[in-house]
Design an enzyme around this catalytic site. Structure first.
Site, PDB file in Angstrom:
ATOM      1  CB  ILE A  68      -0.952   0.003   1.218  1.00  0.00           C
ATOM      2  CG1 ILE A  68      -1.870   1.230   1.196  1.00  0.00           C
ATOM      3  CG2 ILE A  68      -0.208  -0.096   2.530  1.00  0.00           C
ATOM      4  CD1 ILE A  68      -2.937   1.197   2.296  1.00  0.00           C
ATOM      5  CB  SER A  69       1.185   4.069  -2.349  1.00  0.00           C
ATOM      6  OG  SER A  69       1.343   3.304  -3.512  1.00  0.00           O
ATOM      7  CD  GLN A  70       5.725   8.622   1.237  1.00  0.00           C
ATOM      8  OE1 GLN A  70       6.167   8.367   0.111  1.00  0.00           O
ATOM      9  NE2 GLN A  70       6.282   9.504   2.037  1.00  0.00           N
TER      10      GLN A  70
END
Length: 224
Positions: A68-70
């Site tokens: 899951i992206s920043q």
């Protein structure tokens, strides 16, 4: 889960701090994007054992070799689409479903494609629990887009490919915007924005350096 339940989930302060410290202070200004980031419960899109890290300033593993992206990158890429509200948006790489959930709080309809069935099953469950009914899911090769639902006013890819897949540019509406990481490998890409002018011509902009997992598919990387 209702909005009141979400806001009473014990993580509201973490979300508000995340938006203020990680996103606004780095220059994201679109009020629609900021409100979506404040609203979507990010902790529900990470493994239960990592919920205490959900609002940290970094990507997190979600299984199947994916992340899951920043939070800042999610907000930045969403703002780069320049959504006004009500658009039809395509996402390539559902993953945990968090980016699609954020988009769904702004766009009219979100179409999201994931190649790993187990991840899509989990994302569908989360969308249903949260009542996000304007997200449409498909398991398949995201590099081929979703031709039967085209054109899209916005297209976003959350994995990096060697080039922008031709089907995606073909499915971009006149005046639409595509945002995608492009580059040699998962250790470094350039985030590219492609704007399709009303004339049909394409204009490309380099936004920032990023690091995403590889985009696997017919018009991306081969699966090793």
């Amino acid at each position: 889960m209702t909005d009141s339940q979400i806001n009473e989930d014990g993580y509201i302060n973490e979300r508000l701090n995340m938006v203020r410290d990680q996103i606004q202070r780095r220059g994201v200004r679109d009020p629609k994007v900021l409100e979506a980031m404040r609203t979507v419960p990010r902790h529900l899109f990470v493994p239960k054992t990592m919920r205490y890290e959900a609002y940290d300033d970094r990507p997190l593993p979600i299984g199947q070799g994916q992340t899951i992206s920043q939070p800042y990158i999610v907000a930045y890429m969403t703002e780069a689409l320049e959504l006004k509200g009500g658009e039809k948006v395509l996402e390539i790489g559902t993953g945990s479903g968090y980016q699609a959930a954020v988009l769904s709080r702004i766009a009219g309809e979100v179409y999201t494609i994931e190649r790993i069935p187990e991840l899509m099953e989990e994302a569908r469950r989360r969308f249903a629990e949260l009542g996000y009914t304007n997200i449409h899911c498909h398991v398949g090769d995201g590099t081929r887009g979703w031709d039967s639902e085209a054109p899209f006013q916005g297209i976003i890819a959350t994995a990096g490919g060697p080039r922008i897949p031709q089907p995606l540019t073909e499915q971009l509406a006149l005046g639409g915007i595509l945002v995608m990481p492009v580059g040699g490998d998962e250790y470094g890409q350039m985030l590219i924005r492609v704007i399709r002018e009303p004339s049909g011509d394409f204009r490309q902009e380099n936004l920032m350096g990023v690091a995403f997992v590889r985009l696997i598919g017919q018009h991306g990387w081969e699966e090793s």
